[in-house]
Design a protein around this motif. Structure first.
Motif, PDB file in Angstrom:
ATOM      1  N   GLY A   1      63.873  -1.277  39.878  1.00  0.00           N
ATOM      2  CA  GLY A   1      62.864  -1.460  40.705  1.00  0.00           C
ATOM      3  C   GLY A   1      63.216  -1.690  42.000  1.00  0.00           C
ATOM      4  N   ASP A   2      64.100  -2.695  42.201  1.00  0.00           N
ATOM      5  CA  ASP A   2      64.652  -3.111  43.525  1.00  0.00           C
ATOM      6  C   ASP A   2      65.410  -2.038  44.253  1.00  0.00           C
ATOM      7  OD1 ASP A   2      63.655  -5.525  43.043  1.00  0.00           O
ATOM      8  OD2 ASP A   2      65.556  -6.404  42.267  1.00  0.00           O
ATOM      9  N   LEU A   3      66.197  -1.139  43.561  1.00  0.00           N
ATOM     10  CA  LEU A   3      66.782  -0.177  44.022  1.00  0.00           C
ATOM     11  C   LEU A   3      66.057   0.922  44.597  1.00  0.00           C
ATOM     12  CD1 LEU A   3      69.529   1.567  44.627  1.00  0.00           C
ATOM     13  CD2 LEU A   3      69.533   2.243  42.397  1.00  0.00           C
ATOM     14  N   GLN A   4      64.759   1.182  43.989  1.00  0.00           N
ATOM     15  CA  GLN A   4      63.905   2.293  44.076  1.00  0.00           C
ATOM     16  C   GLN A   4      63.207   1.788  45.231  1.00  0.00           C
ATOM     17  OE1 GLN A   4      63.225   5.516  42.547  1.00  0.00           O
ATOM     18  NE2 GLN A   4      62.311   5.669  44.622  1.00  0.00           N
ATOM     19  N   GLU A   5      62.923   0.452  45.627  1.00  0.00           N
ATOM     20  CA  GLU A   5      62.094   0.150  46.809  1.00  0.00           C
ATOM     21  C   GLU A   5      62.875   0.260  48.073  1.00  0.00           C
ATOM     22  OE1 GLU A   5      59.962  -3.958  48.097  1.00  0.00           O
ATOM     23  OE2 GLU A   5      60.717  -4.006  46.210  1.00  0.00           O
ATOM     24  N   GLN A   6      64.328  -0.029  47.733  1.00  0.00           N
ATOM     25  CA  GLN A   6      65.247  -0.204  49.185  1.00  0.00           C
ATOM     26  C   GLN A   6      65.290   1.371  49.549  1.00  0.00           C
ATOM     27  OE1 GLN A   6      65.414  -3.085  49.961  1.00  0.00           O
ATOM     28  NE2 GLN A   6      65.249  -4.033  47.873  1.00  0.00           N
ATOM     29  N   LEU A   7      65.611   2.288  48.628  1.00  0.00           N
ATOM     30  CA  LEU A   7      65.873   3.653  48.879  1.00  0.00           C
ATOM     31  C   LEU A   7      64.297   4.153  49.513  1.00  0.00           C
ATOM     32  CD1 LEU A   7      67.724   4.803  45.972  1.00  0.00           C
ATOM     33  CD2 LEU A   7      68.565   4.194  48.139  1.00  0.00           C
ATOM     34  N   ASP A   8      63.357   3.877  48.830  1.00  0.00           N
ATOM     35  CA  ASP A   8      62.112   4.409  49.481  1.00  0.00           C
ATOM     36  C   ASP A   8      61.926   3.937  50.857  1.00  0.00           C
ATOM     37  OD1 ASP A   8      61.132   5.657  47.010  1.00  0.00           O
ATOM     38  OD2 ASP A   8      59.878   3.900  46.519  1.00  0.00           O
ATOM     39  N   ARG A   9      62.383   2.688  51.339  1.00  0.00           N
ATOM     40  CA  ARG A   9      62.200   2.337  52.554  1.00  0.00           C
ATOM     41  C   ARG A   9      63.211   3.106  53.668  1.00  0.00           C
ATOM     42  NH1 ARG A   9      62.108  -4.163  52.719  1.00  0.00           N
ATOM     43  NH2 ARG A   9      62.177  -3.525  55.133  1.00  0.00           N
ATOM     44  N   LEU A  10      64.329   3.188  52.947  1.00  0.00           N
ATOM     45  CA  LEU A  10      65.388   4.097  53.934  1.00  0.00           C
ATOM     46  C   LEU A  10      64.857   5.546  53.980  1.00  0.00           C
ATOM     47  CD1 LEU A  10      68.441   2.831  51.989  1.00  0.00           C
ATOM     48  CD2 LEU A  10      67.679   2.397  54.288  1.00  0.00           C
ATOM     49  N   MET A  11      64.207   6.132  52.943  1.00  0.00           N
ATOM     50  CA  MET A  11      63.568   7.438  53.231  1.00  0.00           C
ATOM     51  C   MET A  11      62.665   7.588  54.136  1.00  0.00           C
ATOM     52  SD  MET A  11      63.799  10.553  52.339  1.00  0.00           S
ATOM     53  CE  MET A  11      64.509  10.964  51.026  1.00  0.00           C
ATOM     54  N   ASP A  12      61.754   6.320  54.410  1.00  0.00           N
ATOM     55  CA  ASP A  12      60.731   6.130  55.233  1.00  0.00           C
ATOM     56  C   ASP A  12      61.378   5.926  56.913  1.00  0.00           C
ATOM     57  OD1 ASP A  12      58.752   6.683  53.390  1.00  0.00           O
ATOM     58  OD2 ASP A  12      58.621   4.709  52.875  1.00  0.00           O
ATOM     59  N   GLY A  13      62.579   6.032  56.805  1.00  0.00           N
ATOM     60  CA  GLY A  13      63.459   6.001  58.175  1.00  0.00           C
ATOM     61  C   GLY A  13      63.585   4.409  58.551  1.00  0.00           C
ATOM     62  N   ASP A  14      63.634   3.353  57.849  1.00  0.00           N
ATOM     63  CA  ASP A  14      63.931   2.206  57.959  1.00  0.00           C
ATOM     64  C   ASP A  14      65.384   2.121  57.867  1.00  0.00           C
ATOM     65  OD1 ASP A  14      64.457  -0.424  58.368  1.00  0.00           O
ATOM     66  OD2 ASP A  14      62.567  -1.126  57.199  1.00  0.00           O
ATOM     67  N   ARG A  15      66.067   1.578  58.807  1.00  0.00           N
ATOM     68  CA  ARG A  15      67.497   1.623  58.898  1.00  0.00           C
ATOM     69  C   ARG A  15      68.002   0.351  58.938  1.00  0.00           C
ATOM     70  NH1 ARG A  15      66.835   5.841  56.979  1.00  0.00           N
ATOM     71  NH2 ARG A  15      67.602   8.067  57.370  1.00  0.00           N
ATOM     72  N   ASP A  16      67.379  -0.669  58.475  1.00  0.00           N
ATOM     73  CA  ASP A  16      67.666  -2.050  58.223  1.00  0.00           C
ATOM     74  C   ASP A  16      69.176  -2.286  57.386  1.00  0.00           C
ATOM     75  OD1 ASP A  16      68.175  -4.626  58.149  1.00  0.00           O
ATOM     76  OD2 ASP A  16      66.184  -5.196  57.344  1.00  0.00           O
ATOM     77  N   PRO A  17      70.231  -2.677  57.863  1.00  0.00           N
ATOM     78  CA  PRO A  17      71.536  -2.560  57.084  1.00  0.00           C
ATOM     79  C   PRO A  17      71.116  -3.534  55.745  1.00  0.00           C
ATOM     80  CG  PRO A  17      72.109  -3.276  59.201  1.00  0.00           C
ATOM     81  CD  PRO A  17      70.534  -3.312  59.341  1.00  0.00           C
ATOM     82  N   GLU A  18      70.380  -4.422  55.890  1.00  0.00           N
ATOM     83  CA  GLU A  18      70.258  -5.501  54.730  1.00  0.00           C
ATOM     84  C   GLU A  18      69.486  -4.423  53.600  1.00  0.00           C
ATOM     85  OE1 GLU A  18      70.126  -8.062  52.074  1.00  0.00           O
ATOM     86  OE2 GLU A  18      71.273  -8.250  53.878  1.00  0.00           O
TER      87      GLU A  18
END
Length: 705
Positions: A20-37
């Protein structure tokens, strides 16, 4: 259940949270968020799954997670570029890892072809094979040799037993990242562990924290296993602990040459420890652990650094269910006590009244606290849906994007467990029947990629879940044609659009022209409606041809208790959910108009409300009492209406008892409860009651009489 089974169950539970955590981080990356964290958090989630899998020997999961982790490591160190195509591949890799976890847990079948394809794509990203990666890791972990090392022994040769010592010194965030020292040591027993000696200094009791791991272990093996086998087992902890190997085979390897085609073992032919070796770029790029062990596997490290990791306690659901039932009995007992107290003389009532009121407040607080324990965010279900959409998009050759909103909306855990199936069917319906193909959308002036929105929100004592798409909407002509073909309606029937749309919920109804793996059997929407009704909820559909379809699911926040308004109709008492009640009016003095169809409306502050007599709707023939009160209620989809009742008794908290489980489903009734005087009162489902008209009068009369 023995300890190993306990640990295995805990591992799979943690895997669900980490995915669930992995999916949340990847969703944010897909939305264009490029926060290294985000990349760091995704890496930690994959690494934690790999570490746990190593303790139980799930080789397929370990192997895939290693390649996945290598790509994530390259992204966080900057060796690989991050773009939408890469994120899409990472999402598919997350889906594969979820399938492999299901295989390890349930023995589920796996599409080996899909696993190989995604793995090859991951390896192509790094520009090398898994074997190359292993060799490079071994080379970077050892200091430059003074001379060419002797070749390692053939892994298959018969080897002499020797004594090996491996020291493990965990970092501060070892435990909070999801690792367990005891599980690590127990797993090492399978590799011929003979002794485990702790080392290090324990802090004072006041400074000792459950998240920290202040001591390390020297693990002694008497084994003839290849050095690579031991090293591979402990390499899953290399990012979260300091490892030191003392193995005579590393210092003086046997001189036998490797067999043809056999890759060398990854151990560098030199006596060294990982802490003395040159640091790999990934390790150098990793941020230092937050003080106090604030790093968490897959969580937000910045947040954890400020506030520390939240503490949780895993409790079996059956224990909470027993507690909920007990609270329900307390609520009923309190109501009985209040009822009896109202029947005593005034002096006794005055003396005991304050104590009863205090107990009532305390009971309410206890009930709210217990229900808060059972409340869980819908995120656990929502996080599974992107995978469903991606799989369907690939099968149907469509481009689709799922937008999630309100994932942190909390609802009773029993409701959450039952949501996955109806949501999956609704998404399949939107993907197959709703969204057009990319070329068709482009010709219509729409974006090639269709959008499906899945959202949740609280509304009073209920939770609203919405599934909507921007597709073609319901083809009502096709629905009518199929309904006539199936004998659901006659050719002469002239149904309004809303009723045509409701036909898709009939069992066996499908407008698909041919049966496929996605649709055509007519079970999807029928299952959705039955599941939602079984949860005490309802589903409403609205479609706009050419623009899309919207489904709205309304569910109770909890299946245990609710606040209700008690009303009297004849000699019977009923409960109206307080969340639906807007106000109560006395009919006397109010303006009531009679329409040509003999229905009544109530004039209220410049608007007219439809009047519905509960006596007529419920088939209660007692006319000795006059209907004096009108309870204005919100139907959610049909606006406000006024329900005519004989008397308004008051507000109270009631315990829900399932009518369907103990008797049968009755339209217009969501459950029953026990009143303070021991009588059973039906809890009315307002929207269903308003829409059913006189259709359910016979079964309702049977219930009442």
């Amino acid at each position: 259940m023995d300890d190993s089974e306990d640990y295995l169950a805990l591992f799979f539970t943690e895997c669900g949270e980490l995915l669930g955590d992995l999916q949340e981080q990847l969703d944010r990356l897909m939305d264009g968020d490029r926060d290294p964290e985000l990349v760091n958090a995704a890496f930690r989630a994959v690494h934690s799954v790999k570490g746990g899998a190593a303790a139980f020997g799930f080789d397929a999961l370990i192997s895939f997670a290693h390649v996945f982790e290598t790509v994530m490591d390259g992204l966080r160190s900057g060796r690989l570029a991050l773009n939408s195509e890469v994120v899409n591949l990472l999402m598919r890799a997350g889906d594969i890892m979820e399938v492999l976890i299901e295989q390890a847990r349930d023995g589920a079948s796996v599409d080996e072809g899909a696993v190989i394809r995604v793995r090859q794509e991951l390896e192509e990203m790094t520009g090398r094979s898994a074997a190359d990666e292993t060799e490079d890791d071994a080379a970077s972990a050892a200091p430059p040799p003074a001379a060419d090392p002797a070749p390692l022994a053939d892994q298959t040769a018969e080897l002499e037993p020797r004594e090996v010592t491996i020291s493990v010194r965990p970092h501060d965030d070892f435990v909070s990242a999801g690792h367990d020292p005891l599980r690590m040591i127990r797993g090492a027993r399978e590799l011929d562990l003979v002794a485990a000696e702790p080392f290090g200094d324990l802090p004072s009791l006041s400074e000792l924290t459950p998240e920290g791991c202040p001591i390390g272990w020297r693990l002694r093996f008497e084994t003839d296993r290849p050095a690579a086998e031991l090293r591979d087992y402990f390499m899953v902890y290399e990012h979260i602990a300091e490892l030191e190997f003392d193995d005579p085979w590393i210092a003086n390897p046997p001189t036998a040459a490797p067999a043809a085609g056999q890759a060398p073992a990854p151990d560098a032919p030199s006596v060294s420890s990982l802490e003395d070796a040159p640091m790999a770029p990934a390790a150098a790029a990793a941020p230092p652990p937050a003080s106090g062990g604030g790093g968490g596997g897959g969580g937000d490290a910045k947040e954890g650094g400020r506030h520390g990791p939240s503490k949780t306690l895993r409790v079996e659901l059956t224990r909470i269910d027993r507690l909920v039932n007990l609270v329900g009995e307390i609520v009923i007992t309190q109501a009985v006590l209040a009822q009896k107290l109202s029947e005593t003389d005034a002096q006794t009532a005055l003396e005991v009244g304050h104590s009863v009121e205090a107990m009532s407040r305390q009971t309410r607080e206890l009930q709210e606290s217990v229900m808060a324990i059972r409340a869980q965010p819908v995120k656990s279900v929502f996080s599974r849906m992107p995978r469903v959409v991606r799989d369907l998009a690939e099968k149907l050759q469509k481009e689709a994007r799922l937008v999630l909103a309100g994932e942190h909306t909390e609802v009773d855990t029993t409701v959450i467990e039952e949501l996955a199936e109806p949501l999956t069917h609704m998404l399949r319906n939107s993907m197959d029947h709703g969204l057009e193909g990319p070329d068709e959308r482009e010709a219509l002036g729409k974006p090639r990629t269709g959008t499906i929105r899945l959202a949740a929100e609280h509304r009073g004592e209920r939770v609203i879940i919405i599934v909507e798409d921007d597709g073609r909407g319901v083809n009502r002509e096709r629905v009518m044609e199929k309904a006539i073909e199936n004998g659901l309606i006659g050719p002469e029937d002239n149904l309004p659009p809303e009723e045509i749309d409701q036909l898709i919920f009939h069992p066996g109804f499908s407008t698909a022209k041919e049966i496929s793996s996605v649709s055509g059997r007519g079970v999807g929407m029928d299952v959705v409606k039955k599941k939602i009704q079984a949860l005490g909820g309802r589903i409403h559909m609205r479609s706009d041809p050419g623009r899309g379809t919207r489904f709205q699911i309304t569910l109770p926040l909890t299946l245990a208790v609710l606040d209700g308004m008690t009303v009297c109709v004849g000699d019977e008492r009923f409960i109206l959910p307080l969340s639906s009640v807007v106000e109560a009016l006395r009919i006397e003095g109010e303006r009531v108009e009679i329409l040509p169809d003999r229905s009544q409306v109530l004039a209220r502050r410049g608007e007219y409300l439809r009047l519905i007599s509960l006596r007529d709707t419920l088939g209660i023939g007692d006319a000795s009492k006059r209907e004096e009160m009108a309870i204005v209620v919100d139907t959610e989809t049909r606006g406000l209406v006024a329900l005519l009742v004989d008397e308004l008794i008051g507000q109270r908290q009631v315990v829900l008892k399932s009518l369907e489980a103990n008797f049968q489903r009755v339209e217009g009734v969501s459950g029953a409860t026990i009143l303070g005087d021991g009588r059973v009162a039906l809890i009315l489902d307002v929207p269903s009651l308003v829409s059913m008209g006189g259709l359910a009068r016979a079964p309702m009369q049977e219930m009442i009489h």
